[in-house]
Enzyme design. Sequence first.
Site, PDB file in Angstrom:
ATOM      1  N   CYS A  93     -16.214   1.240   0.462  1.00 51.88           N
ATOM      2  CA  CYS A  93     -15.020   0.447   0.807  1.00 51.88           C
ATOM      3  C   CYS A  93     -14.649   0.570   2.270  1.00 51.88           C
ATOM      4  O   CYS A  93     -13.987  -0.302   2.808  1.00 51.88           O
ATOM      5  CB  CYS A  93     -13.849   0.848  -0.088  1.00 51.88           C
ATOM      6  N   ARG A 130       0.871  -1.196   0.000  1.00 53.46           N
ATOM      7  CA  ARG A 130       0.000   0.000   0.000  1.00 53.46           C
ATOM      8  C   ARG A 130       0.894   1.226   0.000  1.00 53.46           C
ATOM      9  O   ARG A 130       1.687   1.415   0.927  1.00 53.46           O
ATOM     10  CB  ARG A 130      -0.905  -0.009   1.234  1.00 53.46           C
ATOM     11  N   HIS A 186      -7.270   1.019  -6.467  1.00 51.01           N
ATOM     12  CA  HIS A 186      -7.428   0.103  -5.322  1.00 51.01           C
ATOM     13  C   HIS A 186      -8.038  -1.203  -5.862  1.00 51.01           C
ATOM     14  O   HIS A 186      -9.184  -1.538  -5.571  1.00 51.01           O
ATOM     15  CB  HIS A 186      -8.330   0.755  -4.263  1.00 51.01           C
ATOM     16  N   GLN A 203      -9.729  -3.977  -3.623  1.00 53.84           N
ATOM     17  CA  GLN A 203     -11.063  -3.599  -3.143  1.00 53.84           C
ATOM     18  C   GLN A 203     -12.108  -3.892  -4.212  1.00 53.84           C
ATOM     19  O   GLN A 203     -13.218  -4.351  -3.906  1.00 53.84           O
ATOM     20  CB  GLN A 203     -11.072  -2.107  -2.785  1.00 53.84           C
ATOM     21  N   ASP A 222     -17.296   7.034  -1.452  1.00 56.22           N
ATOM     22  CA  ASP A 222     -16.054   6.825  -0.701  1.00 56.22           C
ATOM     23  C   ASP A 222     -15.744   8.155  -0.028  1.00 56.22           C
ATOM     24  O   ASP A 222     -16.334   9.187  -0.361  1.00 56.22           O
ATOM     25  CB  ASP A 222     -14.926   6.399  -1.673  1.00 56.22           C
ATOM     26  N   ARG A 259     -13.168  -8.855   1.218  1.00 55.88           N
ATOM     27  CA  ARG A 259     -11.748  -8.581   0.983  1.00 55.88           C
ATOM     28  C   ARG A 259     -10.939  -9.863   1.195  1.00 55.88           C
ATOM     29  O   ARG A 259     -10.018 -10.160   0.441  1.00 55.88           O
ATOM     30  CB  ARG A 259     -11.247  -7.478   1.930  1.00 55.88           C
TER      31      ARG A 259
HETATM   32  N1  NVA Z   1     -10.002   6.569  -1.169  1.00 51.80           N
HETATM   33  C1  NVA Z   1      -9.644   6.116   0.162  1.00 51.80           C
HETATM   34  C2  NVA Z   1      -9.789   4.644   0.266  1.00 51.80           C
HETATM   35  C3  NVA Z   1      -9.490   4.071   1.621  1.00 51.80           C
HETATM   36  C4  NVA Z   1      -9.592   2.585   1.672  1.00 51.80           C
HETATM   37  C5  NVA Z   1      -8.239   6.550   0.493  1.00 51.80           C
HETATM   38  O1  NVA Z   1      -7.362   6.434  -0.360  1.00 51.80           O
HETATM   39  O2  NVA Z   1      -8.007   7.005   1.617  1.00 51.80           O
HETATM   40  N1   CP Z   2     -11.132  -0.402   2.349  1.00 46.94           N
HETATM   41  C1   CP Z   2      -9.864  -0.436   2.805  1.00 46.94           C
HETATM   42  O1   CP Z   2      -8.909  -0.627   2.058  1.00 46.94           O
HETATM   43  O2   CP Z   2      -9.780  -0.271   4.156  1.00 46.94           O
HETATM   44  P1   CP Z   2      -8.435  -0.103   5.004  1.00 46.94           P
HETATM   45  O3   CP Z   2      -7.876   1.268   4.679  1.00 46.94           O
HETATM   46  O4   CP Z   2      -8.874  -0.218   6.432  1.00 46.94           O
HETATM   47  O5   CP Z   2      -7.466  -1.167   4.611  1.00 46.94           O
END
Ligand code: NVA
Ligand code: CP
Length: 309
Positions: A264, A101, A128, A131, A224, A292
């Site tokens: 998500c 990540r 992502h 997801q 989101d 997931r």
């Molecule tokens: N768009 C959000 C998704 C979190 C899982 C972010 O990048 O923070």
């Molecule tokens: N949806 C998702 O990726 O959640 P986290 O940021 O908790 O991993």
Amino acid sequence: MTRHFLRDDDITPAEQAEILDLAVHLKADRWSEKPLAGPQTVAVIFDKSSTRTRVSFAVGIADLGGSPLIISTASSQLGGKETPADTARVLERQVAAIVWRTYAQSGLEEMAEGTRVPVVNALSDEFHPCQLLADLLTIREHKGELAGRTLAFFGDGRSNMGQSYALACAMAGMHVRIASPADYAPRADVIADAQAIADTTGGSVSVTTDIHEAAAGADVVVTDTWVSMGKEEEKQARLDSFGSYKVTTELMAEAASDAIFIHCLPADRGYEVDAAVIDGPQSVIWDEAENRLHAQKALLVWLLARAAA
Ligand code: NVA
Ligand code: CP
């Protein structure tokens, strides 16, 4: 040749369907596949915070007979001290796969270049894709066949989620509508790629600033956070821009009467979605969060079967 999963369209539509079928199998028979028996280790690296991704990869890798090695970038040499390419050269001698990540997609591309173990995007600023596998599995469970279904996304179209919905839903033959303020529309090249895919799957992709146009008759309503990780300094400007893109009970009523709501997570109730929607009868967010696990296990099984010996 080793396959990587950095973007939703790093697999073909047929391969996406194959991975989703495998996820259904693994959900029904959770401990049936042990490609990591040994145990072999999978490195799971986080430059950003996580609950779902961290837990679902750690549990999933253990379910597959392996051992997860969770690495926080701040306590490693990544993050400016050592390049992704050099990190990959070290890891590939010892682990079966690398899950990361991070911020820029280019870091993932550098990590994957020439690396003999699969590299998986566990969220970047741009996509992502893990997801989306979980989301498609969830939609399949609640709505049946994906092809021909309409999904409407409201909010930051240029975010990882907005862009991954465009690509992954087009691959599944869905009609995807992205409703965003003009300044937050998905990147033109991503939409062009999604459109080219949709042309082959019978799906479609549209981008609009009109929430009513996007919501009309949709089978799946999605939003989101308006402030993705890394965008915290833009918070006030984003709250000002996105206010009219909130998923409210009234907006849900414009979708199909049996529409489902997904997110998500994590969610900011009262901002991108009203509590009455996300905690209401049309919401399937907890199935989505559980999926997931099953979707990522399927992805790992599929990638490990194709990794270089
Ligand atoms: N768009 C959000 C998704 C979190 C899982 C972010 O990048 O923070
Ligand atoms: N949806 C998702 O990726 O959640 P986290 O940021 O908790 O991993």
